[in-house]
Design a protein around this motif. Structure first.
Motif, PDB file in Angstrom:
ATOM      1  N   GLY A  92     -45.474   1.071 -48.046  1.00  0.00           N
ATOM      2  CA  GLY A  92     -46.448   0.380 -47.196  1.00  0.00           C
ATOM      3  C   GLY A  92     -47.713   0.197 -48.027  1.00  0.00           C
ATOM      4  O   GLY A  92     -48.193   1.149 -48.642  1.00  0.00           O
ATOM      5  N   GLU A  93     -48.225  -1.024 -48.073  1.00  0.00           N
ATOM      6  CA  GLU A  93     -49.443  -1.267 -48.850  1.00  0.00           C
ATOM      7  C   GLU A  93     -50.656  -0.993 -47.969  1.00  0.00           C
ATOM      8  O   GLU A  93     -50.707  -1.419 -46.821  1.00  0.00           O
ATOM      9  CB  GLU A  93     -49.443  -2.713 -49.379  1.00  0.00           C
ATOM     10  CG  GLU A  93     -48.337  -2.919 -50.418  1.00  0.00           C
ATOM     11  CD  GLU A  93     -48.035  -4.371 -50.748  1.00  0.00           C
ATOM     12  OE1 GLU A  93     -48.406  -5.261 -49.955  1.00  0.00           O
ATOM     13  OE2 GLU A  93     -47.399  -4.618 -51.794  1.00  0.00           O
ATOM     14  N   MET A  94     -51.633  -0.298 -48.501  1.00  0.00           N
ATOM     15  CA  MET A  94     -52.754   0.166 -47.683  1.00  0.00           C
ATOM     16  C   MET A  94     -53.979  -0.736 -47.719  1.00  0.00           C
ATOM     17  O   MET A  94     -54.821  -0.671 -46.832  1.00  0.00           O
ATOM     18  CB  MET A  94     -53.201   1.553 -48.176  1.00  0.00           C
ATOM     19  CG  MET A  94     -52.195   2.650 -47.968  1.00  0.00           C
ATOM     20  SD  MET A  94     -52.966   4.271 -48.132  1.00  0.00           S
ATOM     21  CE  MET A  94     -53.249   4.297 -49.874  1.00  0.00           C
ATOM     22  N   ALA A 114     -56.453  -9.436 -43.839  1.00  0.00           N
ATOM     23  CA  ALA A 114     -56.069 -10.846 -43.729  1.00  0.00           C
ATOM     24  C   ALA A 114     -54.774 -11.128 -44.484  1.00  0.00           C
ATOM     25  O   ALA A 114     -54.392 -12.277 -44.660  1.00  0.00           O
ATOM     26  CB  ALA A 114     -57.203 -11.729 -44.251  1.00  0.00           C
ATOM     27  N   CYS A 115     -54.096 -10.060 -44.947  1.00  0.00           N
ATOM     28  CA  CYS A 115     -52.808 -10.244 -45.612  1.00  0.00           C
ATOM     29  C   CYS A 115     -51.742  -9.449 -44.854  1.00  0.00           C
ATOM     30  O   CYS A 115     -50.603  -9.323 -45.294  1.00  0.00           O
ATOM     31  CB  CYS A 115     -52.888  -9.822 -47.074  1.00  0.00           C
ATOM     32  SG  CYS A 115     -51.577 -10.513 -48.106  1.00  0.00           S
ATOM     33  N   GLY A 116     -52.134  -8.878 -43.734  1.00  0.00           N
ATOM     34  CA  GLY A 116     -51.168  -8.195 -42.858  1.00  0.00           C
ATOM     35  C   GLY A 116     -50.612  -6.884 -43.397  1.00  0.00           C
ATOM     36  O   GLY A 116     -49.567  -6.427 -42.951  1.00  0.00           O
ATOM     37  N   HIS A 117     -51.302  -6.260 -44.344  1.00  0.00           N
ATOM     38  CA  HIS A 117     -50.769  -5.003 -44.884  1.00  0.00           C
ATOM     39  C   HIS A 117     -50.720  -3.903 -43.819  1.00  0.00           C
ATOM     40  O   HIS A 117     -49.903  -2.992 -43.918  1.00  0.00           O
ATOM     41  CB  HIS A 117     -51.573  -4.547 -46.105  1.00  0.00           C
ATOM     42  CG  HIS A 117     -51.412  -5.454 -47.293  1.00  0.00           C
ATOM     43  ND1 HIS A 117     -51.972  -5.212 -48.519  1.00  0.00           N
ATOM     44  CD2 HIS A 117     -50.730  -6.627 -47.436  1.00  0.00           C
ATOM     45  CE1 HIS A 117     -51.654  -6.176 -49.367  1.00  0.00           C
ATOM     46  NE2 HIS A 117     -50.916  -7.062 -48.719  1.00  0.00           N
ATOM     47  N   HIS A 118     -51.582  -4.011 -42.817  1.00  0.00           N
ATOM     48  CA  HIS A 118     -51.539  -3.002 -41.741  1.00  0.00           C
ATOM     49  C   HIS A 118     -50.200  -3.058 -40.997  1.00  0.00           C
ATOM     50  O   HIS A 118     -49.735  -2.040 -40.490  1.00  0.00           O
ATOM     51  CB  HIS A 118     -52.716  -3.184 -40.775  1.00  0.00           C
ATOM     52  CG  HIS A 118     -52.737  -4.505 -40.066  1.00  0.00           C
ATOM     53  ND1 HIS A 118     -52.931  -5.705 -40.713  1.00  0.00           N
ATOM     54  CD2 HIS A 118     -52.566  -4.815 -38.759  1.00  0.00           C
ATOM     55  CE1 HIS A 118     -52.891  -6.687 -39.835  1.00  0.00           C
ATOM     56  NE2 HIS A 118     -52.670  -6.170 -38.639  1.00  0.00           N
ATOM     57  N   ALA A 151     -54.109  -0.520 -53.386  1.00  0.00           N
ATOM     58  CA  ALA A 151     -54.467  -1.611 -54.296  1.00  0.00           C
ATOM     59  C   ALA A 151     -53.324  -2.528 -54.701  1.00  0.00           C
ATOM     60  O   ALA A 151     -52.917  -2.556 -55.850  1.00  0.00           O
ATOM     61  CB  ALA A 151     -55.125  -1.035 -55.551  1.00  0.00           C
ATOM     62  N   GLU A 152     -52.828  -3.320 -53.734  1.00  0.00           N
ATOM     63  CA  GLU A 152     -51.889  -4.379 -54.116  1.00  0.00           C
ATOM     64  C   GLU A 152     -52.674  -5.602 -54.585  1.00  0.00           C
ATOM     65  O   GLU A 152     -52.294  -6.270 -55.535  1.00  0.00           O
ATOM     66  CB  GLU A 152     -50.989  -4.767 -52.932  1.00  0.00           C
ATOM     67  CG  GLU A 152     -49.901  -5.789 -53.269  1.00  0.00           C
ATOM     68  CD  GLU A 152     -50.336  -7.250 -53.202  1.00  0.00           C
ATOM     69  OE1 GLU A 152     -49.841  -8.059 -54.002  1.00  0.00           O
ATOM     70  OE2 GLU A 152     -51.192  -7.593 -52.373  1.00  0.00           O
ATOM     71  N   GLU A 153     -53.786  -5.892 -53.883  1.00  0.00           N
ATOM     72  CA  GLU A 153     -54.580  -7.072 -54.220  1.00  0.00           C
ATOM     73  C   GLU A 153     -55.263  -6.842 -55.572  1.00  0.00           C
ATOM     74  O   GLU A 153     -55.686  -5.734 -55.886  1.00  0.00           O
ATOM     75  CB  GLU A 153     -55.644  -7.335 -53.133  1.00  0.00           C
ATOM     76  CG  GLU A 153     -55.089  -7.407 -51.706  1.00  0.00           C
ATOM     77  CD  GLU A 153     -54.288  -8.679 -51.420  1.00  0.00           C
ATOM     78  OE1 GLU A 153     -54.205  -9.547 -52.301  1.00  0.00           O
ATOM     79  OE2 GLU A 153     -53.749  -8.779 -50.301  1.00  0.00           O
ATOM     80  N   TYR A 154     -55.390  -7.926 -56.329  1.00  0.00           N
ATOM     81  CA  TYR A 154     -55.919  -7.831 -57.690  1.00  0.00           C
ATOM     82  C   TYR A 154     -57.369  -7.331 -57.711  1.00  0.00           C
ATOM     83  O   TYR A 154     -58.205  -7.778 -56.931  1.00  0.00           O
ATOM     84  CB  TYR A 154     -55.827  -9.208 -58.344  1.00  0.00           C
ATOM     85  CG  TYR A 154     -56.281  -9.235 -59.770  1.00  0.00           C
ATOM     86  CD1 TYR A 154     -55.582  -8.512 -60.733  1.00  0.00           C
ATOM     87  CD2 TYR A 154     -57.399  -9.964 -60.157  1.00  0.00           C
ATOM     88  CE1 TYR A 154     -55.981  -8.533 -62.059  1.00  0.00           C
ATOM     89  CE2 TYR A 154     -57.804  -9.994 -61.479  1.00  0.00           C
ATOM     90  CZ  TYR A 154     -57.096  -9.275 -62.423  1.00  0.00           C
ATOM     91  OH  TYR A 154     -57.494  -9.291 -63.728  1.00  0.00           O
ATOM     92  N   THR A 192     -41.790  -4.762 -47.605  1.00  0.00           N
ATOM     93  CA  THR A 192     -41.854  -5.799 -46.576  1.00  0.00           C
ATOM     94  C   THR A 192     -43.253  -6.410 -46.585  1.00  0.00           C
ATOM     95  O   THR A 192     -44.177  -5.871 -47.206  1.00  0.00           O
ATOM     96  CB  THR A 192     -41.478  -5.211 -45.202  1.00  0.00           C
ATOM     97  OG1 THR A 192     -41.460  -6.258 -44.250  1.00  0.00           O
ATOM     98  CG2 THR A 192     -42.455  -4.137 -44.757  1.00  0.00           C
ATOM     99  N   HIS A 193     -43.418  -7.536 -45.932  1.00  0.00           N
ATOM    100  CA  HIS A 193     -44.710  -8.240 -45.912  1.00  0.00           C
ATOM    101  C   HIS A 193     -44.604  -9.283 -44.812  1.00  0.00           C
ATOM    102  O   HIS A 193     -43.507  -9.643 -44.413  1.00  0.00           O
ATOM    103  CB  HIS A 193     -44.935  -8.915 -47.282  1.00  0.00           C
ATOM    104  CG  HIS A 193     -46.365  -9.243 -47.588  1.00  0.00           C
ATOM    105  ND1 HIS A 193     -47.007 -10.309 -47.033  1.00  0.00           N
ATOM    106  CD2 HIS A 193     -47.271  -8.634 -48.398  1.00  0.00           C
ATOM    107  CE1 HIS A 193     -48.261 -10.345 -47.492  1.00  0.00           C
ATOM    108  NE2 HIS A 193     -48.455  -9.332 -48.314  1.00  0.00           N
ATOM    109  N   VAL A 194     -45.727  -9.800 -44.341  1.00  0.00           N
ATOM    110  CA  VAL A 194     -45.647 -10.990 -43.483  1.00  0.00           C
ATOM    111  C   VAL A 194     -45.154 -12.137 -44.371  1.00  0.00           C
ATOM    112  O   VAL A 194     -45.268 -12.069 -45.592  1.00  0.00           O
ATOM    113  CB  VAL A 194     -47.019 -11.346 -42.838  1.00  0.00           C
ATOM    114  CG1 VAL A 194     -47.493 -10.247 -41.910  1.00  0.00           C
ATOM    115  CG2 VAL A 194     -48.071 -11.639 -43.897  1.00  0.00           C
TER     116      VAL A 194
HETATM  117 ZN   LIG Z   1     -50.361  -9.086 -49.296  1.00  0.00          ZN
END
Ligand SMILES: [Zn+2]
Length: 444
Positions: A92-94, A114-118, A151-154, A192-194
């Motif tokens: 799960g990305e935080m 805004a990327c739905g990681h929650h 930290a998935e986002e750059y 998984t991801h949106v």
């Molecule tokens: Zn994302």
């Protein structure tokens, strides 16, 4: 559905309000990459309450919950040559993404979910709940890890420098976790991801190919001089910069469509005052392409453009390489995932060869080392990373996705983990941990 599958569904149903509340709590407290301190604390609390052994502060904010069978006397999965059971690591990305204009943005940091990681966190939490039941666990051969990853986002260049002082050497959460051995016992990863590509169906099963990228921060050095009295004694760093960018523009005609190359620049600095010949410019350049080879090739073109422009004007170039993310090696939907979607009666589509996602993610790095089973889901509206992004269908985004994740895990690990072992053995990695670290370090 067999008895265990019914139990898995019942467990998730029984805890649906808790799962939704967890997702919304994280959504309402968005935090940027490597700063997910509250998110980490809440995740650890949740997983401990569910009965897992939890490790915290992994790569600063990562949280890991594990479960392993105790009766390890049994041979591992269907493969008797292989001692030990297969491990499945669910991610799960935080982190949230910078989006100041989002109505739920943190006023201080500007971060918003805004990327739905929650929603991913809810999926992971829901699956963790399902496998906390001892009756369900009895049916599994293997071990499970639930991993909340930072930290998935750059992360931009300036922040990276500060992170290095805190011991984070590689730029993203997953990359850093590979480096520090968090995946050393992982056989299969689930993500998984949106939806990230335009898919009308509720679920999209598999992992489409996706670009990787590389970045660099270039400092162009010229020579200051009075812009009116003696400009001939100056070397204009802004002229070098615009010439280099112009050359990159002209080089674009050599890019092949199938390589999906994207090349972009941001000028961070270009001189101080108008009355002086600019002696320093700072540019960040990002190169995206669908293979590591193409990324390297375009990177050399970019470097030649900077060097050539600097040579023409008599300036110099200093560059700081910022390793990015690797491309995703596509993976079609595995049987376990398709069967789970069928059991749930979901509206789904399978990834087809040639499907392509133009964004980049550090899941790409994982796909170079591990089989990564992935699906994406609907249940949201608005644009990814946009101010209008929001989850509109909690059932799809949180609950059905959690059920799909959990049923897939069960199908992989039941019957002595046959399916998991098959996937593990059918996978050929491009890198192992050591060669991966060497590759990244060479870029730095
Ligand atoms: Zn994302």
């Amino acid at each position: 559905m067999d008895v265990t599958e019914k139990k898995i569904i019942a467990m998730i149903e029984a805890h649906r309000e808790e799962i939704i509340a967890f997702a919304e709590d994280i959504e309402n407290h968005p935090e940027p990459g490597f700063q997910e301190f509250r998110t980490a604390r809440k995740t650890a609390e949740f997983l401990k309450k569910t009965g897992y052994r939890v490790d915290e502060n992994i790569a600063l904010t990562g949280v890991k919950a594990s479960w392993e069978r105790q009766d390890t006397q049994e041979p591992g999965g269907a493969d008797r040559k292989n001692p030990g059971y297969p491990n499945i690591t669910v991610i799960g990305e935080m982190d949230a993404i910078g989006c100041h204009t989002h109505p739920k943005a943190d006023p201080q940091t500007g971060a918003a979910h805004a990327c739905g990681h929650h929603a991913q966190m809810a999926v992971m939490a829901g699956a963790a709940i399902a496998f906390s039941d001892p009756e369900i666990r009895k049916e599994l051969s293997g071990s499970l890890t639930f991993l909340a990853v930072p930290a998935e986002e750059y992360i931009d260049a300036d922040k990276r420098a500060a992170l290095r002082e805190k011991g984070i050497r590689f730029g993203s959460g997953k990359s850093e976790m590979i480096r520090t051995g968090v995946f050393d016992h992982t056989d299969i990863i689930m993500t998984t991801h949106v939806h990230m590509v335009d898919v009308q169906e509720d679920f999209y099963l598999g992992n489409p190919a996706c670009n990787g990228f590389d970045a660099e921060r270039v400092t162009v050095r010229g020579k200051a001089a009075h812009a009116a009295i003696d400009p001939w004694n100056g070397v204009n760093a802004l002229s070098i910069t615009t010439s280099a960018i112009q050359m990159m523009g002209l080089m674009r005609e050599t890019f092949r469509e199938e390589d999906h190359i994207r090349l972009h620049n941001v000028i961070r600095k270009a001189g101080d005052v108008v009355n002086s010949v600019p002696d320093e410019a700072v540019v960040e350049t990002k190169i995206r392409a669908s293979s590591l080879e193409r990324i390297q090739e375009v990177r050399q073109m970019v470097d030649r453009a900077y060097d050539g422009a600097a040579y023409a004007f008599g300036g110099t170039i200093e560059r700081e390489n910022l390793p990015g993310y690797m491309p995703i090696r596509p993976r079609m939907a595995d049987d376990a995932l398709i069967d789970a979607a069928e059991e749930l009666g979901l509206d789904y589509r399978k990834v087809q060869p040639g499907d392509f996602n133009n964004a980049c993610t550090d899941v790409g790095d994982l796909t170079q080392l591990f089989p990564v089973i992935n699906f994406t889901f609907r249940g949201f509206e608005g644009r990814l990373h946009g101010a209008d992004f929001r989850i509109t269908d909690k059932e799809k985004a949180y609950i059905l996705s959690a059920k799909l994740m959990a049923l897939t895990i069960y199908r992989l690990l039941r019957k002595k983990g046959e399916e998991a072992v098959k996937i593990k053995e059918g996978f050929t990695p491009v890198f192992d941990k050591q060669t991966y670290i060497e590759y990244i370090e060479k870029q730095m």
